[in-house]
Design a protein around this motif. Structure first.
Motif, PDB file in Angstrom:
ATOM      1  N   THR A 114       8.778   0.661  -7.954  1.00  0.00           N
ATOM      2  CA  THR A 114       8.774  -0.105  -9.195  1.00  0.00           C
ATOM      3  C   THR A 114       7.400  -0.080  -9.867  1.00  0.00           C
ATOM      4  OG1 THR A 114       8.428  -2.088  -7.858  1.00  0.00           O
ATOM      5  CG2 THR A 114      10.678  -1.603  -8.554  1.00  0.00           C
ATOM      6  N   GLY A 115       6.559   0.856  -9.462  1.00  0.00           N
ATOM      7  CA  GLY A 115       5.321   1.100 -10.183  1.00  0.00           C
ATOM      8  C   GLY A 115       4.147   0.222  -9.786  1.00  0.00           C
ATOM      9  N   HIS A 116       4.302  -0.567  -8.742  1.00  0.00           N
ATOM     10  CA  HIS A 116       3.163  -1.358  -8.260  1.00  0.00           C
ATOM     11  C   HIS A 116       2.348  -0.504  -7.305  1.00  0.00           C
ATOM     12  CE1 HIS A 116       4.908  -5.185  -9.761  1.00  0.00           C
ATOM     13  NE2 HIS A 116       6.031  -4.520  -9.572  1.00  0.00           N
ATOM     14  N   THR A 117       1.102  -0.825  -7.160  1.00  0.00           N
ATOM     15  CA  THR A 117       0.313  -0.079  -6.184  1.00  0.00           C
ATOM     16  C   THR A 117      -0.078  -1.014  -5.042  1.00  0.00           C
ATOM     17  OG1 THR A 117      -1.609  -0.537  -7.543  1.00  0.00           O
ATOM     18  CG2 THR A 117      -0.719   1.695  -7.653  1.00  0.00           C
ATOM     19  N   ILE A 118      -0.053  -0.428  -3.875  1.00  0.00           N
ATOM     20  CA  ILE A 118      -0.486  -1.183  -2.710  1.00  0.00           C
ATOM     21  C   ILE A 118      -1.141  -0.216  -1.736  1.00  0.00           C
ATOM     22  CG2 ILE A 118       1.795  -0.957  -1.618  1.00  0.00           C
ATOM     23  CD1 ILE A 118       1.151  -3.741  -0.344  1.00  0.00           C
ATOM     24  N   SER A 119      -2.163  -0.685  -1.076  1.00  0.00           N
ATOM     25  CA  SER A 119      -2.797   0.180  -0.085  1.00  0.00           C
ATOM     26  C   SER A 119      -1.865   0.369   1.106  1.00  0.00           C
ATOM     27  CB  SER A 119      -4.127  -0.430   0.381  1.00  0.00           C
ATOM     28  OG  SER A 119      -3.903  -1.735   0.851  1.00  0.00           O
ATOM     29  N   HIS A 120      -1.872   1.543   1.647  1.00  0.00           N
ATOM     30  CA  HIS A 120      -1.192   1.790   2.925  1.00  0.00           C
ATOM     31  C   HIS A 120      -1.725   3.102   3.479  1.00  0.00           C
ATOM     32  CE1 HIS A 120       1.600   4.778   1.160  1.00  0.00           C
ATOM     33  NE2 HIS A 120       1.619   3.981   0.123  1.00  0.00           N
ATOM     34  N   VAL A 121      -1.937   3.126   4.755  1.00  0.00           N
ATOM     35  CA  VAL A 121      -2.540   4.308   5.378  1.00  0.00           C
ATOM     36  C   VAL A 121      -1.599   4.944   6.401  1.00  0.00           C
ATOM     37  CG1 VAL A 121      -4.448   5.109   6.842  1.00  0.00           C
ATOM     38  CG2 VAL A 121      -4.896   3.503   4.976  1.00  0.00           C
ATOM     39  N   CYS A 122      -1.011   4.144   7.246  1.00  0.00           N
ATOM     40  CA  CYS A 122      -0.202   4.765   8.314  1.00  0.00           C
ATOM     41  C   CYS A 122       1.227   5.037   7.866  1.00  0.00           C
ATOM     42  CB  CYS A 122      -0.208   3.920   9.574  1.00  0.00           C
ATOM     43  SG  CYS A 122       0.670   2.352   9.429  1.00  0.00           S
ATOM     44  N   TYR A 123       1.675   4.389   6.793  1.00  0.00           N
ATOM     45  CA  TYR A 123       3.061   4.578   6.371  1.00  0.00           C
ATOM     46  C   TYR A 123       3.248   5.945   5.734  1.00  0.00           C
ATOM     47  CZ  TYR A 123       7.522   4.039   4.021  1.00  0.00           C
ATOM     48  OH  TYR A 123       8.819   4.229   3.610  1.00  0.00           O
ATOM     49  N   HIS A 124       4.309   6.613   6.121  1.00  0.00           N
ATOM     50  CA  HIS A 124       4.687   7.884   5.522  1.00  0.00           C
ATOM     51  C   HIS A 124       6.206   7.837   5.419  1.00  0.00           C
ATOM     52  CE1 HIS A 124       5.575  12.104   5.043  1.00  0.00           C
ATOM     53  NE2 HIS A 124       4.301  12.406   4.979  1.00  0.00           N
ATOM     54  N   PRO A 125       6.761   8.070   4.229  1.00  0.00           N
ATOM     55  CA  PRO A 125       8.208   7.872   4.072  1.00  0.00           C
ATOM     56  C   PRO A 125       9.043   8.653   5.082  1.00  0.00           C
ATOM     57  CG  PRO A 125       7.167   8.452   1.976  1.00  0.00           C
ATOM     58  CD  PRO A 125       6.108   8.533   3.009  1.00  0.00           C
ATOM     59  N   GLN A 126       8.547   9.808   5.510  1.00  0.00           N
ATOM     60  CA  GLN A 126       9.360  10.592   6.442  1.00  0.00           C
ATOM     61  C   GLN A 126       9.122  10.205   7.897  1.00  0.00           C
ATOM     62  OE1 GLN A 126       9.858  14.831   5.420  1.00  0.00           O
ATOM     63  NE2 GLN A 126       8.886  14.345   3.486  1.00  0.00           N
ATOM     64  N   LEU A 127       8.200   9.290   8.132  1.00  0.00           N
ATOM     65  CA  LEU A 127       7.984   8.805   9.500  1.00  0.00           C
ATOM     66  C   LEU A 127       8.522   7.390   9.673  1.00  0.00           C
ATOM     67  CD1 LEU A 127       4.274   9.925  10.043  1.00  0.00           C
ATOM     68  CD2 LEU A 127       6.330  11.086  10.846  1.00  0.00           C
ATOM     69  N   GLY A 128       8.659   6.686   8.560  1.00  0.00           N
ATOM     70  CA  GLY A 128       9.049   5.278   8.655  1.00  0.00           C
ATOM     71  C   GLY A 128       7.840   4.437   9.050  1.00  0.00           C
ATOM     72  N   PRO A 129       8.072   3.137   9.298  1.00  0.00           N
ATOM     73  CA  PRO A 129       6.947   2.250   9.600  1.00  0.00           C
ATOM     74  C   PRO A 129       6.285   2.605  10.932  1.00  0.00           C
ATOM     75  CG  PRO A 129       8.963   1.017   9.127  1.00  0.00           C
ATOM     76  CD  PRO A 129       9.360   2.432   9.263  1.00  0.00           C
ATOM     77  N   VAL A 130       4.986   2.754  10.902  1.00  0.00           N
ATOM     78  CA  VAL A 130       4.232   3.015  12.128  1.00  0.00           C
ATOM     79  C   VAL A 130       3.455   1.754  12.523  1.00  0.00           C
ATOM     80  CG1 VAL A 130       2.478   4.535  13.179  1.00  0.00           C
ATOM     81  CG2 VAL A 130       4.062   5.457  11.495  1.00  0.00           C
ATOM     82  N   GLN A 131       3.047   1.002  11.540  1.00  0.00           N
ATOM     83  CA  GLN A 131       2.473  -0.349  11.712  1.00  0.00           C
ATOM     84  C   GLN A 131       1.143  -0.404  12.447  1.00  0.00           C
ATOM     85  OE1 GLN A 131       5.455  -3.675  12.122  1.00  0.00           O
ATOM     86  NE2 GLN A 131       6.483  -2.110  13.288  1.00  0.00           N
ATOM     87  N   THR A 132       0.358   0.588  12.291  1.00  0.00           N
ATOM     88  CA  THR A 132      -0.915   0.572  13.013  1.00  0.00           C
ATOM     89  C   THR A 132      -2.098   0.169  12.141  1.00  0.00           C
ATOM     90  OG1 THR A 132      -1.126   2.889  12.469  1.00  0.00           O
ATOM     91  CG2 THR A 132      -0.333   2.375  14.686  1.00  0.00           C
ATOM     92  N   CYS A 133      -1.967   0.316  10.808  1.00  0.00           N
ATOM     93  CA  CYS A 133      -3.183   0.199   9.995  1.00  0.00           C
ATOM     94  C   CYS A 133      -3.387  -1.171   9.384  1.00  0.00           C
ATOM     95  CB  CYS A 133      -3.181   1.270   8.903  1.00  0.00           C
ATOM     96  SG  CYS A 133      -2.119   0.877   7.486  1.00  0.00           S
ATOM     97  N   ASP A 134      -2.333  -1.919   9.164  1.00  0.00           N
ATOM     98  CA  ASP A 134      -2.403  -3.276   8.604  1.00  0.00           C
ATOM     99  C   ASP A 134      -2.920  -3.331   7.171  1.00  0.00           C
ATOM    100  OD1 ASP A 134      -1.442  -4.274  10.985  1.00  0.00           O
ATOM    101  OD2 ASP A 134      -3.408  -4.813  11.783  1.00  0.00           O
ATOM    102  N   THR A 135      -3.041  -2.189   6.500  1.00  0.00           N
ATOM    103  CA  THR A 135      -3.587  -2.237   5.140  1.00  0.00           C
ATOM    104  C   THR A 135      -2.528  -2.568   4.091  1.00  0.00           C
ATOM    105  OG1 THR A 135      -3.224   0.118   4.837  1.00  0.00           O
ATOM    106  CG2 THR A 135      -5.404  -0.532   5.620  1.00  0.00           C
TER     107      THR A 135
END
Ligand code: SF4
Ligand code: SF4
Ligand code: SF4
Ligand code: FES
Length: 982
Positions: A26-47
């Motif tokens: 929906t066009g919002h920006t949010i930081s994320h480092v470990c998330y990758h759409p093809q990996l799903g949630p990895v939950q390691t970075c907390d960003t």
């Protein structure tokens, strides 16, 4: 749909959508480092912390719920994001300007900018480990590793090679290979998934290092000095200024680095990716958007491109003079080819010439090859190498369901709740399809049955592994069909509605009792009954098969038996079901689809159908031959008999890969005129009168069709090597010298012509295939394609499938007292087929330098063989000298030889017996005598081969272990929701 407020704006979302996907969508920006759409949630970075109802949650692992109100920018959320990212920077030096990963897509760089980080509060802390350079293709730098775990997730749960882990409990965690080995001696298969998903420069392709940036080729000492300078100015200037400099450098790179989409040149999976190049240097292969593969590749597609810039490339036409070849101009060579083909046609008639197209070439090139044969020379003598592997599977499907292609897509194989693999070493021959099965099996409860002679990786993973006697699949498969029918376990509703011929088929099954099947195949009756029960209980079953089925004298009948089994269990017409004969070469499907067959015009339209012929005659403005031509097996016989005098062959190493290779070579030596077009001086070129330098896939445009009938475009990555030409241009020029008058300026024009003459491809055009778009045939004129076939009807006039009775004959070339061992053969992960391309990649040669013969521990003990012992294998047709590899992948008196050898090709041993329906050689029915030679060498596989590694399976990155560390607290201290992937 549910409603979720993001920063005050109400958005609609799918009920199970991940919050992070909704935020980004929906066009919002949010930081994320470990998330990758093809990996799903990895939950390691907390960003990715956001605030919901006063508490902090991870956006990447939270599924939306109706009425949620999310703040991505509240003070609490922002502080948590920055705190989390600060921890990441303590694991990573930001020296972007001199980093090879500074290409505008570095997640660490971009997140520093997004969060406007000026200063690092937690200082960088070096890890007490050396850089690991022991893999030929990529390296790991622990000091740059931010411990995001993407690589582990990719290796454990996407590739499912299960090599990587992170030692979360260690004071200094890092990524581990096999729990602590070097990369070089681990089980890593160099598929590259981990490198592809690494968000920074911790894992990098060696071809990038020192090449991608303007300043990155500096000596290490100078580089360290510059890194110190960068770090030195940070306290004063902040990261903002430093990032501006690095972004300027990155922008300069974009002017000299090209990123071009292509499709893999090796197997039939159809992986597509961007190739990054700087001049002719291949920087890296970047898979991301491929409809068949996403982020996945195997070692060949990711790293196996050494053939492109190989010094051995042919760069000028060659003309034979006596026993030697001399360089010649294109003009002289074309004139000679046209003159000799005209002379032979004039004297001996059009059917004295034959054409072999290449399953490595594009659809458009195969189309032109068969058009040259039919419309210019006037013969149907045209074929391609699907004759060697896939024709029997195609025949089985033609007989029963109507179309000669996979009935669904790779995603259907993923969705099945039972996968049955027969005679396919999927993990090595179709590695990316194997990853989907391994992943569904590991994570989603998919059941897996494997039937094979060898206990390969898929067999080891299977819930049930069958080892039938060689060549007996037809018997046990038919017995299972009979058992299901006899015990009311068949899908009678489906049969009533959708299949013809049940009673005749039922009668044909009479000889196939379970007892007889057990006696013939050697598989215990109870095991066969278990298989039948598993099949009957499965809601959705897919059957995958390959050359272990097709390369037998009953290859077509066994393929038919497979399709019959799918029909009686109702496993067609629905997602997650169907028949998947895995196509070997990248475009073996397309070569046949586009008419490189002696009996079919493009789109499987019969040459003896007058209406079809008339359509092509009108389109091509010529009269066409109506009698079926010679297939490539018959061509060899016809040469020996003196009936075939000339041949034009593109890109096939036929004198090595055809069965009974000595016999084939002898035939080629008898040709009056032989034109071979290739990118290297292959073994087959030795018999040629003229050698024409063609171009590999990266140097031309066109389309390939993968195993799932997926047509994809490849774009020209590099200019053709000087002196060579794209194959379609060469074929066009030969046709024109013979008077054809073709004027194709671009392969898209050839495709437009194909679409106009071929109902199956009516809606195919380059616009609809632009970029990563693809179409799975048949394609209607309006562009509608069919990822899943037979959703409304089968491809017969009445819309019904046909149960096709088959009977049992049994294999030829059986072992006897003289030839007492059974010899099986197939592909090896690292090499493609005979290895003409893959031996040109140094790293692949290091890992797998040569072929070998696998010997079982029992036989090794009986004969006094160890790994490295030289043995001589003698069959009824020839002999080879090869080193032994003792392994329990094979059993008893069964041997296995991979195909990758030019010096000791397995086909010196194979016979000229064929499946009578398709003339596909019975490669897998070979008996040999083994002599132990006195020499003992090194093991043919070096210790650095992945087969000696010790994988460490675990459930992904296992972030829960990180959270248990005493020094871990969730950033912002307000985290309350931890959610796992499911
Ligand atoms: S097998 Fe090797 S290259 Fe592939 S993901 Fe695992 S560690 Fe990386
Ligand atoms: S090496 Fe693995 S854990 Fe380290 S940064 Fe790269 S993907 Fe993340
Ligand atoms: S060889 Fe096959 S699996 Fe490997 S990258 Fe190429 S298409 Fe994909
Ligand atoms: S993106 Fe890393 S925890 Fe959510």
């Amino acid at each position: 749909m549910v409603k979720v407020a993001i920063d005050g704006a109400v958005q609609e979302a799918q009920p199970d959508e991940l919050l992070i996907d909704l935020i980004e969508r929906t066009g919002h920006t949010i930081s994320h480092v470990c998330y990758h759409p093809q990996l799903g949630p990895v939950q390691t970075c907390d960003t990715c912390m956001v605030e919901e109802n006063g508490r902090l949650i991870r956006a990447c692992s939270t599924r939306v719920a109706d009425g949620m109100a999310i703040s991505t920018k509240s003070a609490k959320a922002s502080a948590a994001q920055v705190e989390a990212f600060d921890r990441i920077l303590s694991n990573h030096l930001l020296y972007c300007t001199v980093c090879d990963n500074n290409n505008g897509n570095c997640t660490v760089h971009n997140t520093t900018k997004l969060l406007a980080i000026e200063h690092q509060r937690i200082p960088f802390r070096s890890k007490p480990y050396e850089v690991d350079n022991t893999n030929p293709f990529y390296r790991y730098d622990p000091d740059q590793c931010i411990l995001c775990g993407r690589c582990v997730e990719a290796c454990q749960n996407v590739e499912v090679n299960e090599t990587l882990s992170i030692n979360w409990e260690d004071p200094n965690p890092r990524v581990l290979w096999d729990g602590g080995s070097t990369i070089g001696e681990s089980s890593c298969v160099s598929c590259g998934h981990c490198v592809t998903v690494c968000p920074c420069n911790a894992l990098m392709e060696k071809t990038m290092l020192g090449h991608a940036g303007f300043l990155t080729s500096l000596r290490k000492s100078a580089l360290s000095g510059m890194i110190d300078v960068v770090k030195g100015v940070e306290p004063e200037t902040g990261y903002g200024t430093i990032l501006q400099v690095s972004e300027a450098e990155s922008a300069m790179r974009s002017h000299r680095v090209r990123k071009t989409k292509t499709v893999c040149t090796y197997c039939g999976v159809g992986c597509s990716f961007d190739v990054w190049t700087k001049d002719r240097h291949i920087l890296k292969v970047a898979p991301e958007h491929g409809p068949a593969n996403g982020i996945s590749t195997c070692v060949k597609g990711k790293f196996g491109w050494g053939h492109i810039n190989s010094e051995d490339r042919l760069a000028t036409p060659l003309i034979r003079e006596g026993d030697k070849f001399r360089k010649a101009s294109w003009d002289e060579t074309f004139t000679l080819v046209a003159r000799r083909l005209s002379e032979i046609k004039a004297i001996k008639g059009p059917d004295s010439t034959a054409f072999i197209s290449s399953s490595k070439c594009t659809n458009e090139e195969s189309y032109l090859m068969q058009k040259l044969a039919r419309a210019v020379i006037g013969t149907n003598n045209v074929d391609n190498c699907s004759r060697y592997c896939q024709s029997p599977a195609t025949m089985g499907l033609f007989r029963t369901v109507g179309y000669g292609g996979d009935s669904g897509s790779i995603s259907d194989v993923q969705k099945a709740d039972l996968v049955l693999i027969i005679g396919s070493n999927t993990a090595e021959s179709h590695p990316v399809i194997a990853t989907r099965v391994k992943s569904s099996h590991k994570l989603d409860g998919q059941k897996l049955i494997v039937s094979d002679l060898r206990e390969h990786e898929m067999a080891r993973r299977a819930d049930l592994f069958l080892h039938p006697n060689p060549g007996t699949d037809l018997f046990w498969l038919s017995a299972i069909s009979r058992y299901l029918l006899d015990n009311s376990l068949a899908d009678t509703n489906f049969l009533d509605q959708w299949a013809n011929g049940l009673e005749e088929y039922r009668k044909s099954l009479e000889p196939f009792t379970m007892e007889g099947a057990s006696r013939t195949s050697g598989v215990p009756e109870e095991t066969l009954k278990t298989v039948a029960q598993m099949i009957s209980k499965a809601e959705r079953m897919c059957i995958l098969w390959a050359m272990g089925v097709t390369q037998h004298t009953q290859g077509s009948d066994t393929s038919t038996a497979i399709s019959n089994l799918l029909l009686i269990t109702g496993n067609y017409m629905r997602p997650g079901t169907g028949a998947y004969p895995l196509r070997g070469h990248n475009n073996v499907q397309g070569a046949s689809d586009h008419g490189a067959m002696p009996n079919m015009l493009p789109g499987y339209q019969s040459v003896d159908d007058p209406d079809v012929r008339q359509r092509f005659e009108t389109g091509w403005k010529v009269k066409l031959p109506s009698a079926k031509g010679l297939d490539n097996h018959e061509m060899v016989e016809a040469i020996h008999k003196g009936k075939l005098k000339a041949m034009y062959l593109i890109g096939e190493e036929m004198s090595i890969v055809d069965s009974n290779a000595n016999y084939v070579g002898d035939a080629f030596a008898k040709l009056d005129f032989f034109v071979v077009q290739d990118i290297f001086f292959s073994n087959t070129c030795r018999y040629a009168d003229v050698v024409l330098p063609g171009a590999p896939s990266l140097e031309k445009e066109g389309t390939f069709t993968s195993t799932e009938r997926r047509i994809q475009r490849l774009y020209q990555v590099l200019e053709p090597l000087e002196g060579s030409q794209p194959d379609w241009k060469i074929t066009q020029e030969i046709a024109n010298r013979l008077g054809a008058g073709w004027h194709y300026q671009h392969p898209s024009e050839i495709m437009d012509e194909i679409a106009s003459l071929t109902p199956m491809f009516a809606g195919v055009n380059y616009e609809r295939l632009a970029g990563y778009k693809s179409l799975q045939w048949p394609v209607a004129a309006d562009g509608t394609d069919e990822p899943l076939l037979y959703t409304k009807r089968f491809a017969f006039p009445d819309g019904k499938a046909r149960l096709f009775p088959v009977s049992w004959i049994g294999p030829t070339d059986q072992p006897n007292s003289e030839f007492d061992l059974h010899l099986n053969n197939g592909r090896l992960l690292e090499h493609f087929h005979e290895g003409n391309l893959t031996y040109r990649t140094e790293g692949i040669r290091q890992k797998t330098p040569d072929t070998f013969v696998e010997v079982s521990p029992e036989l090794a003990e009986e004969r006094g063989i160890q790994s490295g012992t030289w043995v001589q294998l003698i069959s009824r047709y020839g002999q080879v000298r090869v080193r032994a590899l003792v392994t329990d992948r094979v059993q008893g008196r069964e041997l296995y030889m991979p195909m990758n050898s030019l010096e000791s090709p397995v086909n010196r041993l194979t016979s000229s017996h064929t499946d009578p329906v398709t003339n596909t050689p019975a490669y897998k029915e070979t008996s040999v005598h083994l002599n132990v030679l006195p020499e003992v060498g090194e093991s043919p596989l070096p210790r650095s081969n992945s087969r000696f590694g010790h994988p460490t399976p675990q459930n992904g990155v296992e972030v829960e272990r990180k959270w248990k560390r005493p020094d871990y607290t969730p950033p912002g201290n307000g985290l309350v929701q931890l959610q796992t992937k499911k």
